[in-house]
Design an enzyme around this catalytic site. Sequence first.
Site, PDB file in Angstrom:
ATOM      1  CG  HIS A  55      -0.335  -0.427   2.487  1.00 55.27           C
ATOM      2  ND1 HIS A  55      -0.820  -1.468   3.237  1.00 55.27           N
ATOM      3  CD2 HIS A  55       0.761   0.017   3.142  1.00 55.27           C
ATOM      4  CE1 HIS A  55      -0.058  -1.622   4.312  1.00 55.27           C
ATOM      5  NE2 HIS A  55       0.899  -0.723   4.275  1.00 55.27           N
ATOM      6  CD  GLU A  67      -6.482 -10.066 -15.070  1.00 56.10           C
ATOM      7  OE1 GLU A  67      -5.720  -9.359 -14.395  1.00 56.10           O
ATOM      8  OE2 GLU A  67      -7.712  -9.888 -15.098  1.00 56.10           O
ATOM      9  CG  ASP A 101      -3.083 -10.324 -11.470  1.00 51.26           C
ATOM     10  OD1 ASP A 101      -2.324 -10.264 -10.488  1.00 51.26           O
ATOM     11  OD2 ASP A 101      -4.282 -10.001 -11.418  1.00 51.26           O
ATOM     12  CB  CYS A 153      -4.633  -1.991 -19.086  1.00 49.64           C
ATOM     13  SG  CYS A 153      -5.184  -3.575 -18.443  1.00 49.64           S
TER      14      CYS A 153
END
Length: 576
Positions: free
Chosen positions: A194, A438, A462, A509
Amino acid sequence: MTITLHGIGIGGGIAIGRAHLVSHTDLEVAHYEITEAEVPGEIARFDAAVRATRKELELLWGSIPENAPTELGAFLSLHVMLLNDHTIAREPRDIITEQRCNAEWALKLQQDRLLEQFDVIEEEYLRERRTDVIQVVERVFKALAGQGGGQYVPPDDSRERILIAHDLSPADMVLFKEAQFAAFLTDVGGPTSHTAILARSLNIPSVLALHNARQLIREDETLIVDGTAGVAIIDPSETILTEYRKRQASHVADRKRLQRLKTTAATTIDGSSITLLANIETPGDLEQVRANGASGIGLYRSEFLFLGRDDLPDEDEQYEAYKQVVEGMKGLPVTIRTVDLGRDKMPKWADEEAQSAPNPALGLTGVRLCLAEPILFRTQLRALLRAGAHGKLKLLVPMLASVSEVNQVLFHVEQAKESLREDGLPFGANVEVGGMIEVPGAALTITHFLERLDFVSIGTNDLIQYTLAVDRGDDSVSHLYDPFHPAVLHLIAHVIRSADRMGVPVSVCGEMAGDVRLTRLLLALGLRSFSMHPAQMLNVKQVILKSDLKRLSPLAEEISLAPDADRVRELLSHVD
Protein backbone atom coordinates in the site's frame (compact mmCIF):
# COMPACT_ATOMS: atom_id res chain seq x y z
CA MET A 1 30.15 9.78 7.06
CA THR A 2 28.22 9.31 3.81
CA ILE A 3 26.25 6.06 3.62
CA THR A 4 24.34 4.82 0.56
CA LEU A 5 21.34 2.49 0.99
CA HIS A 6 19.74 0.54 -1.83
CA GLY A 7 16.10 -0.53 -1.97
CA ILE A 8 13.06 -0.58 -4.24
CA GLY A 9 12.57 2.77 -5.99
CA ILE A 10 9.00 4.04 -6.22
CA GLY A 11 7.58 7.23 -7.67
CA GLY A 12 10.67 8.46 -9.52
CA GLY A 13 12.38 11.79 -9.18
CA ILE A 14 14.85 13.16 -6.62
CA ALA A 15 14.22 14.71 -3.19
CA ILE A 16 16.77 16.44 -0.96
CA GLY A 17 15.82 17.27 2.63
CA ARG A 18 16.19 16.57 6.32
CA ALA A 19 15.12 13.33 7.97
CA HIS A 20 11.98 13.06 10.07
CA LEU A 21 11.69 9.73 11.88
CA VAL A 22 8.37 8.15 12.79
CA SER A 23 8.54 5.61 15.59
CA HIS A 24 7.68 1.99 15.00
CA THR A 25 6.25 0.20 18.01
CA ASP A 26 7.61 -3.34 18.28
CA LEU A 27 6.07 -4.10 21.64
CA GLU A 28 7.51 -6.57 24.12
CA VAL A 29 4.37 -8.37 25.18
CA ALA A 30 4.08 -9.45 28.80
CA HIS A 31 2.73 -12.90 29.67
CA TYR A 32 1.01 -13.59 32.96
CA GLU A 33 -1.68 -15.92 34.21
CA ILE A 34 -5.05 -14.76 35.53
CA THR A 35 -7.59 -16.51 37.73
CA GLU A 36 -10.76 -18.00 36.34
CA ALA A 37 -12.72 -15.22 38.03
CA GLU A 38 -10.63 -12.63 36.19
CA VAL A 39 -11.31 -14.10 32.73
CA PRO A 40 -14.57 -12.17 32.02
CA GLY A 41 -12.90 -8.89 32.96
CA GLU A 42 -9.88 -9.60 30.75
CA ILE A 43 -12.16 -10.46 27.81
CA ALA A 44 -14.04 -7.21 28.42
CA ARG A 45 -10.73 -5.31 28.39
CA PHE A 46 -9.81 -6.95 25.06
CA ASP A 47 -13.24 -6.16 23.57
CA ALA A 48 -12.93 -2.53 24.67
CA ALA A 49 -9.54 -2.27 22.93
CA VAL A 50 -11.00 -3.70 19.72
CA ARG A 51 -13.92 -1.25 19.87
CA ALA A 52 -11.57 1.68 20.49
CA THR A 53 -9.36 0.64 17.56
CA ARG A 54 -12.39 0.21 15.30
CA LYS A 55 -13.68 3.66 16.26
CA GLU A 56 -10.26 5.18 15.62
CA LEU A 57 -9.96 3.58 12.16
CA GLU A 58 -13.51 4.61 11.22
CA LEU A 59 -12.80 8.21 12.29
CA LEU A 60 -9.66 8.22 10.19
CA TRP A 61 -11.62 6.71 7.31
CA GLY A 62 -14.19 9.47 7.58
CA SER A 63 -11.51 12.18 7.60
CA ILE A 64 -9.87 11.22 4.31
CA PRO A 65 -9.58 14.44 2.26
CA GLU A 66 -11.30 14.62 -1.12
CA ASN A 67 -8.00 15.01 -2.96
CA ALA A 68 -6.42 11.96 -1.32
CA PRO A 69 -5.53 8.96 -3.50
CA THR A 70 -8.54 6.68 -3.99
CA GLU A 71 -6.50 3.68 -2.85
CA LEU A 72 -6.23 5.16 0.65
CA GLY A 73 -9.90 4.50 1.38
CA ALA A 74 -9.62 1.00 -0.01
CA PHE A 75 -6.69 0.14 2.25
CA LEU A 76 -8.40 1.58 5.34
CA SER A 77 -11.47 -0.45 4.41
CA LEU A 78 -9.25 -3.54 4.42
CA HIS A 79 -7.95 -2.70 7.91
CA VAL A 80 -11.47 -2.29 9.27
CA MET A 81 -12.41 -5.60 7.64
CA LEU A 82 -9.41 -7.35 9.22
CA LEU A 83 -10.30 -5.93 12.63
CA ASN A 84 -13.87 -7.20 12.26
CA ASP A 85 -12.75 -10.68 11.25
CA HIS A 86 -13.22 -13.37 13.90
CA THR A 87 -9.55 -14.39 13.71
CA ILE A 88 -8.56 -11.09 15.31
CA ALA A 89 -11.72 -9.92 17.07
CA ARG A 90 -12.94 -13.26 18.50
CA GLU A 91 -10.27 -15.95 18.68
CA PRO A 92 -8.05 -14.14 21.23
CA ARG A 93 -11.07 -14.23 23.57
CA ASP A 94 -11.02 -18.05 23.34
CA ILE A 95 -7.29 -18.10 24.08
CA ILE A 96 -7.86 -15.94 27.18
CA THR A 97 -10.49 -18.42 28.37
CA GLU A 98 -8.55 -21.60 27.55
CA GLN A 99 -5.10 -20.50 28.76
CA ARG A 100 -6.23 -18.04 31.45
CA CYS A 101 -3.71 -15.48 30.16
CA ASN A 102 -3.73 -11.72 29.75
CA ALA A 103 -5.27 -10.15 26.64
CA GLU A 104 -1.93 -8.96 25.24
CA TRP A 105 -0.46 -12.45 25.28
CA ALA A 106 -3.57 -13.96 23.73
CA LEU A 107 -3.45 -11.40 20.92
CA LYS A 108 0.26 -12.05 20.35
CA LEU A 109 -0.31 -15.83 20.12
CA GLN A 110 -3.10 -15.31 17.61
CA GLN A 111 -0.98 -12.90 15.56
CA ASP A 112 1.87 -15.44 15.47
CA ARG A 113 -0.54 -18.12 14.22
CA LEU A 114 -1.82 -15.86 11.45
CA LEU A 115 1.65 -14.79 10.36
CA GLU A 116 2.79 -18.41 10.12
CA GLN A 117 -0.01 -18.97 7.60
CA PHE A 118 1.10 -15.98 5.53
CA ASP A 119 4.72 -17.15 5.53
CA VAL A 120 3.91 -20.20 3.39
CA ILE A 121 1.99 -18.24 0.74
CA GLU A 122 3.82 -17.15 -2.42
CA GLU A 123 1.07 -15.12 -4.11
CA GLU A 124 1.92 -11.42 -4.09
CA TYR A 125 -1.38 -9.78 -3.17
CA LEU A 126 -2.10 -12.07 -0.25
CA ARG A 127 1.50 -12.01 1.00
CA GLU A 128 1.34 -8.20 1.19
CA ARG A 129 -1.64 -8.51 3.55
CA ARG A 130 0.72 -9.97 6.19
CA THR A 131 1.83 -6.40 6.85
CA ASP A 132 -1.79 -5.26 7.21
CA VAL A 133 -2.40 -7.87 9.91
CA ILE A 134 0.65 -6.64 11.84
CA GLN A 135 -0.48 -3.03 11.60
CA VAL A 136 -4.03 -3.76 12.76
CA VAL A 137 -2.85 -5.90 15.68
CA GLU A 138 -0.32 -3.22 16.63
CA ARG A 139 -3.12 -0.66 16.97
CA VAL A 140 -5.03 -3.03 19.27
CA PHE A 141 -1.87 -3.45 21.38
CA LYS A 142 -1.67 0.33 21.70
CA ALA A 143 -5.31 0.48 22.76
CA LEU A 144 -4.68 -2.20 25.39
CA ALA A 145 -1.79 -0.12 26.66
CA GLY A 146 -4.02 2.95 26.79
CA GLN A 147 -2.18 4.74 23.99
CA GLY A 148 -3.94 6.78 21.34
CA GLY A 149 -2.95 5.96 17.77
CA GLY A 150 -3.71 9.33 16.23
CA GLN A 151 -1.63 11.82 18.20
CA TYR A 152 0.94 12.48 15.48
CA VAL A 153 1.68 16.17 14.81
CA PRO A 154 3.69 16.78 11.62
CA PRO A 155 6.56 19.27 11.58
CA ASP A 156 5.84 22.76 10.23
CA ASP A 157 8.48 22.35 7.52
CA SER A 158 7.21 18.96 6.29
CA ARG A 159 7.55 19.93 2.61
CA GLU A 160 11.32 19.99 3.17
CA ARG A 161 11.33 16.76 5.16
CA ILE A 162 11.85 13.14 4.20
CA LEU A 163 9.71 10.78 6.25
CA ILE A 164 11.49 7.69 7.62
CA ALA A 165 9.46 4.78 8.99
CA HIS A 166 9.66 1.05 9.44
CA ASP A 167 6.42 0.92 7.44
CA LEU A 168 3.49 3.25 6.78
CA SER A 169 -0.05 1.98 7.27
CA PRO A 170 -3.09 3.50 5.51
CA ALA A 171 -4.10 4.97 8.89
CA ASP A 172 -0.67 6.59 9.14
CA MET A 173 -1.18 8.13 5.72
CA VAL A 174 -4.43 9.76 6.88
CA LEU A 175 -2.66 11.20 9.90
CA PHE A 176 0.01 12.62 7.60
CA LYS A 177 -2.57 14.10 5.23
CA GLU A 178 -1.87 17.68 6.26
CA ALA A 179 1.88 17.21 5.82
CA GLN A 180 3.16 17.13 2.25
CA PHE A 181 6.47 15.40 2.73
CA ALA A 182 9.16 15.56 0.05
CA ALA A 183 9.71 11.79 0.04
CA PHE A 184 9.28 8.52 1.98
CA LEU A 185 11.78 5.89 3.11
CA THR A 186 10.71 2.62 4.74
CA ASP A 187 12.48 -0.48 6.04
CA VAL A 188 9.94 -2.86 4.51
CA GLY A 189 7.51 -3.03 1.61
CA GLY A 190 7.35 -4.21 -1.97
CA PRO A 191 6.33 -2.80 -5.35
CA THR A 192 2.66 -3.61 -4.67
CA SER A 193 2.47 -2.69 -0.99
CA HIS A 194 0.00 0.00 0.00
CA THR A 195 2.90 2.38 0.68
CA ALA A 196 4.19 1.91 -2.87
CA ILE A 197 0.76 2.37 -4.43
CA LEU A 198 0.10 5.53 -2.43
CA ALA A 199 3.56 6.93 -3.24
CA ARG A 200 2.88 6.45 -6.95
CA SER A 201 -0.52 8.11 -6.61
CA LEU A 202 1.06 11.08 -4.82
CA ASN A 203 3.85 11.14 -7.45
CA ILE A 204 6.61 11.60 -4.87
CA PRO A 205 10.04 9.89 -4.84
CA SER A 206 10.26 7.02 -2.36
CA VAL A 207 12.49 4.05 -1.62
CA LEU A 208 11.16 0.95 0.16
CA ALA A 209 12.72 -2.23 1.59
CA LEU A 210 15.83 -0.48 2.98
CA HIS A 211 15.76 -2.88 5.97
CA ASN A 212 17.64 -0.75 8.51
CA ALA A 213 17.01 2.87 7.52
CA ARG A 214 15.38 3.62 10.89
CA GLN A 215 18.49 2.44 12.71
CA LEU A 216 21.04 4.23 10.50
CA ILE A 217 19.33 7.61 10.00
CA ARG A 218 19.13 10.27 12.70
CA GLU A 219 16.54 13.03 13.07
CA ASP A 220 17.38 16.16 11.01
CA GLU A 221 20.14 14.38 9.11
CA THR A 222 20.51 15.49 5.49
CA LEU A 223 19.26 12.92 2.97
CA ILE A 224 19.04 12.43 -0.77
CA VAL A 225 16.27 10.17 -2.11
CA ASP A 226 16.50 8.95 -5.71
CA GLY A 227 13.20 7.22 -6.41
CA THR A 228 14.25 6.26 -9.93
CA ALA A 229 17.45 4.46 -8.93
CA GLY A 230 16.09 3.18 -5.58
CA VAL A 231 18.87 4.87 -3.62
CA ALA A 232 18.96 6.81 -0.33
CA ILE A 233 22.13 8.72 0.59
CA ILE A 234 22.72 9.63 4.25
CA ASP A 235 24.83 12.68 5.11
CA PRO A 236 26.03 13.34 1.54
CA SER A 237 29.18 15.36 0.93
CA GLU A 238 28.98 18.78 -0.71
CA THR A 239 30.21 17.25 -3.96
CA ILE A 240 27.39 14.66 -3.95
CA LEU A 241 24.84 17.30 -2.95
CA THR A 242 25.91 19.55 -5.81
CA GLU A 243 25.60 16.69 -8.30
CA TYR A 244 22.13 15.67 -7.10
CA ARG A 245 20.89 19.27 -7.03
CA LYS A 246 21.81 19.44 -10.73
CA ARG A 247 19.96 16.16 -11.36
CA GLN A 248 16.96 17.42 -9.40
CA ALA A 249 16.85 20.67 -11.37
CA SER A 250 17.19 18.70 -14.60
CA HIS A 251 14.30 16.44 -13.58
CA VAL A 252 12.07 19.44 -12.80
CA ALA A 253 12.99 21.04 -16.13
CA ASP A 254 12.25 17.78 -17.94
CA ARG A 255 8.80 17.64 -16.33
CA LYS A 256 8.07 21.17 -17.53
CA ARG A 257 9.24 20.35 -21.06
CA LEU A 258 7.10 17.25 -21.07
CA GLN A 259 4.00 19.37 -20.53
CA ARG A 260 4.55 20.79 -24.01
CA LEU A 261 3.84 17.33 -25.41
CA LYS A 262 0.29 17.30 -24.02
CA THR A 263 -1.31 18.21 -27.36
CA THR A 264 1.31 16.51 -29.54
CA ALA A 265 0.10 13.40 -31.33
CA ALA A 266 1.79 10.16 -30.22
CA THR A 267 3.40 9.36 -33.56
CA THR A 268 6.63 7.49 -34.24
CA ILE A 269 9.40 8.82 -36.50
CA ASP A 270 8.12 6.71 -39.38
CA GLY A 271 4.61 8.14 -39.01
CA SER A 272 2.85 5.32 -37.14
CA SER A 273 0.10 6.49 -34.78
CA ILE A 274 0.12 5.10 -31.21
CA THR A 275 -2.87 5.31 -28.86
CA LEU A 276 -2.22 6.41 -25.27
CA LEU A 277 -5.05 5.76 -22.81
CA ALA A 278 -5.41 6.40 -19.08
CA ASN A 279 -6.10 4.13 -16.10
CA ILE A 280 -8.39 5.66 -13.45
CA GLU A 281 -10.17 4.68 -10.21
CA THR A 282 -12.83 7.38 -9.77
CA PRO A 283 -14.51 10.19 -11.74
CA GLY A 284 -12.30 12.58 -9.78
CA ASP A 285 -9.29 11.37 -11.77
CA LEU A 286 -10.60 12.93 -15.00
CA GLU A 287 -8.80 16.22 -14.39
CA GLN A 288 -5.43 14.47 -14.43
CA VAL A 289 -6.46 12.50 -17.53
CA ARG A 290 -7.24 15.69 -19.43
CA ALA A 291 -4.09 17.41 -18.12
CA ASN A 292 -1.93 14.72 -19.75
CA GLY A 293 -3.77 14.58 -23.08
CA ALA A 294 -5.07 11.02 -22.98
CA SER A 295 -6.95 9.69 -26.02
CA GLY A 296 -9.50 8.02 -23.76
CA ILE A 297 -9.86 5.80 -20.71
CA GLY A 298 -8.32 2.37 -21.18
CA LEU A 299 -9.16 1.09 -17.69
CA TYR A 300 -11.68 2.43 -15.18
CA ARG A 301 -11.43 0.21 -12.09
CA SER A 302 -15.08 0.12 -11.03
CA GLU A 303 -14.41 -1.91 -7.87
CA PHE A 304 -13.50 1.25 -5.96
CA LEU A 305 -17.23 2.08 -5.98
CA PHE A 306 -17.77 -1.10 -3.95
CA LEU A 307 -15.10 -0.59 -1.29
CA GLY A 308 -15.17 1.35 1.97
CA ARG A 309 -18.88 0.89 2.59
CA ASP A 310 -21.26 -1.42 4.44
CA ASP A 311 -23.54 -2.15 1.48
CA LEU A 312 -23.55 -2.58 -2.27
CA PRO A 313 -23.94 0.47 -4.53
CA ASP A 314 -27.31 0.27 -6.24
CA GLU A 315 -27.89 0.56 -9.98
CA ASP A 316 -28.64 4.29 -10.00
CA GLU A 317 -25.54 5.17 -7.96
CA GLN A 318 -23.34 3.15 -10.31
CA TYR A 319 -25.04 4.62 -13.37
CA GLU A 320 -24.37 8.19 -12.19
CA ALA A 321 -20.67 7.44 -11.58
CA TYR A 322 -20.19 5.74 -14.95
CA LYS A 323 -22.17 8.44 -16.78
CA GLN A 324 -20.02 11.16 -15.18
CA VAL A 325 -16.87 9.59 -16.65
CA VAL A 326 -18.42 8.91 -20.08
CA GLU A 327 -19.76 12.47 -20.38
CA GLY A 328 -16.55 13.91 -18.93
CA MET A 329 -14.49 12.37 -21.75
CA LYS A 330 -16.64 14.21 -24.34
CA GLY A 331 -16.95 11.48 -26.94
CA LEU A 332 -13.57 9.82 -26.35
CA PRO A 333 -13.73 6.06 -25.59
CA VAL A 334 -14.15 4.92 -21.98
CA THR A 335 -13.36 1.32 -21.03
CA ILE A 336 -14.86 0.31 -17.68
CA ARG A 337 -13.75 -2.94 -16.06
CA THR A 338 -16.52 -4.89 -14.40
CA VAL A 339 -16.05 -5.25 -10.66
CA ASP A 340 -12.77 -7.00 -9.82
CA LEU A 341 -13.02 -7.84 -6.12
CA GLY A 342 -11.10 -10.41 -4.10
CA ARG A 343 -7.40 -10.62 -3.29
CA ASP A 344 -6.70 -7.55 -1.16
CA LYS A 345 -9.77 -5.70 -2.40
CA MET A 346 -12.33 -7.39 -0.17
CA PRO A 347 -15.32 -5.18 0.73
CA LYS A 348 -16.78 -4.95 4.22
CA TRP A 349 -20.05 -6.51 3.07
CA ALA A 350 -18.42 -9.72 1.75
CA ASP A 351 -19.48 -12.84 3.58
CA GLU A 352 -17.20 -14.62 6.04
CA GLU A 353 -16.41 -17.45 3.63
CA ALA A 354 -15.12 -15.02 0.99
CA GLN A 355 -13.07 -13.11 3.54
CA SER A 356 -11.36 -16.25 4.86
CA ALA A 357 -10.58 -17.92 1.50
CA PRO A 358 -7.19 -19.69 1.74
CA ASN A 359 -5.81 -18.06 -1.43
CA PRO A 360 -8.08 -15.30 -2.80
CA ALA A 361 -5.90 -14.64 -5.86
CA LEU A 362 -6.59 -18.18 -7.09
CA GLY A 363 -10.15 -18.32 -5.85
CA LEU A 364 -13.43 -16.46 -6.29
CA THR A 365 -12.16 -13.25 -7.85
CA GLY A 366 -12.70 -11.21 -11.01
CA VAL A 367 -15.25 -12.66 -13.41
CA ARG A 368 -15.58 -15.76 -11.22
CA LEU A 369 -17.10 -13.70 -8.43
CA CYS A 370 -19.40 -11.89 -10.88
CA LEU A 371 -20.72 -15.14 -12.32
CA ALA A 372 -21.17 -16.58 -8.82
CA GLU A 373 -23.16 -13.44 -7.81
CA PRO A 374 -25.51 -12.91 -10.79
CA ILE A 375 -27.63 -10.24 -9.06
CA LEU A 376 -24.54 -8.12 -8.32
CA PHE A 377 -23.30 -8.65 -11.88
CA ARG A 378 -26.62 -7.96 -13.57
CA THR A 379 -27.07 -4.77 -11.56
CA GLN A 380 -23.68 -3.49 -12.68
CA LEU A 381 -24.27 -4.48 -16.30
CA ARG A 382 -27.56 -2.57 -16.35
CA ALA A 383 -25.85 0.52 -14.93
CA LEU A 384 -23.00 0.26 -17.43
CA LEU A 385 -25.29 -0.22 -20.42
CA ARG A 386 -27.38 2.79 -19.35
CA ALA A 387 -24.21 4.90 -19.12
CA GLY A 388 -23.37 3.67 -22.63
CA ALA A 389 -26.22 5.80 -23.97
CA HIS A 390 -24.16 8.93 -23.15
CA GLY A 391 -21.00 8.21 -25.13
CA LYS A 392 -18.56 5.59 -26.33
CA LEU A 393 -18.41 3.02 -23.53
CA LYS A 394 -16.74 -0.40 -23.55
CA LEU A 395 -16.99 -3.22 -20.99
CA LEU A 396 -13.83 -5.01 -19.87
CA VAL A 397 -14.13 -8.33 -18.04
CA PRO A 398 -11.26 -9.31 -15.67
CA MET A 399 -9.59 -12.63 -14.92
CA LEU A 400 -10.99 -14.62 -17.86
CA ALA A 401 -9.62 -18.14 -18.01
CA SER A 402 -12.01 -20.03 -20.30
CA VAL A 403 -14.28 -19.38 -23.27
CA SER A 404 -17.22 -20.72 -21.26
CA GLU A 405 -16.82 -17.70 -18.98
CA VAL A 406 -16.98 -15.42 -22.02
CA ASN A 407 -20.18 -17.11 -23.16
CA GLN A 408 -21.74 -16.68 -19.73
CA VAL A 409 -20.77 -13.00 -19.64
CA LEU A 410 -22.30 -12.37 -23.07
CA PHE A 411 -25.48 -14.14 -21.95
CA HIS A 412 -25.72 -11.85 -18.89
CA VAL A 413 -25.14 -8.78 -21.10
CA GLU A 414 -28.02 -9.78 -23.39
CA GLN A 415 -30.26 -10.46 -20.40
CA ALA A 416 -29.41 -7.03 -18.98
CA LYS A 417 -30.30 -5.40 -22.30
CA GLU A 418 -33.60 -7.24 -22.42
CA SER A 419 -34.52 -6.17 -18.89
CA LEU A 420 -33.73 -2.53 -19.76
CA ARG A 421 -35.96 -2.76 -22.82
CA GLU A 422 -38.76 -4.10 -20.63
CA ASP A 423 -38.28 -1.19 -18.20
CA GLY A 424 -38.23 1.33 -21.03
CA LEU A 425 -34.78 2.66 -20.07
CA PRO A 426 -32.37 3.93 -22.75
CA PHE A 427 -29.02 2.16 -23.07
CA GLY A 428 -26.04 1.84 -25.39
CA ALA A 429 -27.06 -0.85 -27.86
CA ASN A 430 -23.56 -1.15 -29.37
CA VAL A 431 -21.46 -1.31 -26.22
CA GLU A 432 -18.40 -3.45 -26.95
CA VAL A 433 -17.37 -6.30 -24.64
CA GLY A 434 -13.69 -7.10 -24.12
CA GLY A 435 -11.61 -9.30 -21.86
CA MET A 436 -8.50 -8.92 -19.73
CA ILE A 437 -5.80 -11.41 -20.59
CA GLU A 438 -3.93 -11.95 -17.33
CA VAL A 439 -4.14 -15.72 -16.90
CA PRO A 440 -1.46 -17.65 -18.86
CA GLY A 441 -4.05 -20.21 -19.94
CA ALA A 442 -6.10 -17.48 -21.61
CA ALA A 443 -3.01 -16.07 -23.35
CA LEU A 444 -2.07 -19.50 -24.71
CA THR A 445 -5.57 -20.11 -26.12
CA ILE A 446 -6.22 -16.51 -27.14
CA THR A 447 -7.65 -17.25 -30.59
CA HIS A 448 -10.76 -18.82 -29.05
CA PHE A 449 -11.32 -15.68 -26.96
CA LEU A 450 -10.79 -13.40 -29.95
CA GLU A 451 -13.61 -15.15 -31.81
CA ARG A 452 -16.07 -14.02 -29.12
CA LEU A 453 -14.71 -10.67 -27.85
CA ASP A 454 -14.68 -7.19 -29.43
CA PHE A 455 -11.26 -6.32 -27.95
CA VAL A 456 -8.70 -7.57 -25.42
CA SER A 457 -6.45 -5.84 -22.88
CA ILE A 458 -3.35 -7.53 -21.47
CA GLY A 459 -3.09 -7.17 -17.68
CA THR A 460 0.65 -7.60 -17.28
CA ASN A 461 0.79 -7.32 -13.46
CA ASP A 462 -0.99 -10.62 -12.87
CA LEU A 463 0.22 -12.20 -16.09
CA ILE A 464 3.85 -11.87 -14.94
CA GLN A 465 3.13 -13.18 -11.45
CA TYR A 466 1.09 -16.15 -12.60
CA THR A 467 3.64 -16.98 -15.31
CA LEU A 468 6.76 -16.73 -13.11
CA ALA A 469 5.21 -17.74 -9.75
CA VAL A 470 6.95 -14.83 -8.01
CA ASP A 471 5.76 -12.82 -5.03
CA ARG A 472 7.14 -9.38 -5.86
CA GLY A 473 5.98 -8.15 -2.46
CA ASP A 474 8.66 -10.33 -0.90
CA ASP A 475 11.89 -8.38 -1.38
CA SER A 476 13.93 -11.59 -1.05
CA VAL A 477 12.54 -12.76 -4.42
CA SER A 478 11.15 -9.55 -5.94
CA HIS A 479 14.15 -9.39 -8.30
CA LEU A 480 12.69 -12.48 -10.00
CA TYR A 481 9.54 -10.57 -10.93
CA ASP A 482 10.85 -9.61 -14.36
CA PRO A 483 8.81 -8.17 -17.26
CA PHE A 484 11.83 -8.88 -19.51
CA HIS A 485 11.54 -12.65 -18.92
CA PRO A 486 11.24 -14.46 -22.30
CA ALA A 487 8.21 -16.47 -21.15
CA VAL A 488 6.30 -13.28 -20.37
CA LEU A 489 7.32 -11.70 -23.67
CA HIS A 490 6.34 -14.81 -25.65
CA LEU A 491 2.84 -14.68 -24.14
CA ILE A 492 2.44 -10.96 -24.80
CA ALA A 493 3.75 -11.28 -28.36
CA HIS A 494 1.44 -14.24 -29.02
CA VAL A 495 -1.62 -12.30 -27.87
CA ILE A 496 -0.68 -9.21 -29.93
CA ARG A 497 0.07 -11.20 -33.11
CA SER A 498 -3.11 -13.26 -32.79
CA ALA A 499 -5.26 -10.19 -32.22
CA ASP A 500 -3.71 -8.35 -35.18
CA ARG A 501 -4.19 -11.37 -37.44
CA MET A 502 -7.88 -11.60 -36.48
CA GLY A 503 -8.46 -7.84 -36.62
CA VAL A 504 -9.28 -7.48 -32.91
CA PRO A 505 -7.99 -4.37 -31.06
CA VAL A 506 -5.44 -5.15 -28.33
CA SER A 507 -3.85 -2.98 -25.64
CA VAL A 508 -1.71 -3.36 -22.50
CA CYS A 509 -3.12 -1.89 -19.30
CA GLY A 510 -0.65 -3.18 -16.68
CA GLU A 511 2.42 -1.49 -15.19
CA MET A 512 4.46 -2.44 -18.27
CA ALA A 513 2.51 0.08 -20.36
CA GLY A 514 3.74 3.00 -18.25
CA ASP A 515 7.36 1.85 -17.87
CA VAL A 516 9.55 3.81 -20.33
CA ARG A 517 12.18 1.05 -20.21
CA LEU A 518 9.66 -1.20 -21.93
CA THR A 519 8.03 1.19 -24.40
CA ARG A 520 10.27 0.31 -27.36
CA LEU A 521 10.12 -3.38 -26.46
CA LEU A 522 6.31 -3.36 -26.59
CA LEU A 523 6.40 -1.38 -29.86
CA ALA A 524 8.74 -4.01 -31.30
CA LEU A 525 6.28 -6.75 -30.28
CA GLY A 526 3.58 -4.95 -32.26
CA LEU A 527 1.68 -3.09 -29.55
CA ARG A 528 -0.02 0.09 -30.75
CA SER A 529 -2.28 0.90 -27.77
CA PHE A 530 -0.97 1.61 -24.24
CA SER A 531 -3.08 2.28 -21.11
CA MET A 532 -1.38 3.66 -17.97
CA HIS A 533 -1.57 5.98 -14.99
CA PRO A 534 -1.98 9.54 -16.36
CA ALA A 535 1.23 10.70 -14.64
CA GLN A 536 3.27 8.29 -16.80
CA MET A 537 1.74 9.28 -20.13
CA LEU A 538 4.00 12.13 -21.24
CA ASN A 539 7.17 10.17 -20.44
CA VAL A 540 5.96 7.30 -22.62
CA LYS A 541 4.90 9.70 -25.37
CA GLN A 542 8.38 11.20 -25.42
CA VAL A 543 9.92 7.77 -26.08
CA ILE A 544 7.36 7.04 -28.81
CA LEU A 545 8.16 10.31 -30.60
CA LYS A 546 11.83 9.24 -30.75
CA SER A 547 11.13 5.67 -31.92
CA ASP A 548 11.32 4.29 -35.47
CA LEU A 549 9.21 1.16 -36.00
CA LYS A 550 11.19 0.23 -39.11
CA ARG A 551 14.26 -0.16 -36.91
CA LEU A 552 12.34 -1.81 -34.08
CA SER A 553 10.52 -4.47 -36.13
CA PRO A 554 13.59 -6.72 -36.69
CA LEU A 555 14.13 -6.66 -32.93
CA ALA A 556 11.02 -8.76 -32.35
CA GLU A 557 12.53 -11.87 -33.95
CA GLU A 558 15.79 -11.49 -32.02
CA ILE A 559 13.83 -11.14 -28.78
CA SER A 560 11.89 -14.32 -29.56
CA LEU A 561 15.20 -16.22 -29.62
CA ALA A 562 16.58 -14.69 -26.41
CA PRO A 563 17.34 -17.34 -23.76
CA ASP A 564 16.95 -15.04 -20.76
CA ALA A 565 16.00 -11.55 -19.58
CA ASP A 566 19.62 -10.34 -19.66
CA ARG A 567 19.84 -11.02 -23.38
CA VAL A 568 16.59 -9.09 -23.95
CA ARG A 569 18.01 -6.11 -22.05
CA GLU A 570 21.22 -6.32 -24.06
CA LEU A 571 19.29 -6.25 -27.34
CA LEU A 572 17.30 -3.22 -26.20
CA SER A 573 20.45 -1.38 -25.12
CA HIS A 574 21.56 -1.23 -28.77
CA VAL A 575 18.36 0.51 -29.90
CA ASP A 576 18.60 4.29 -30.15
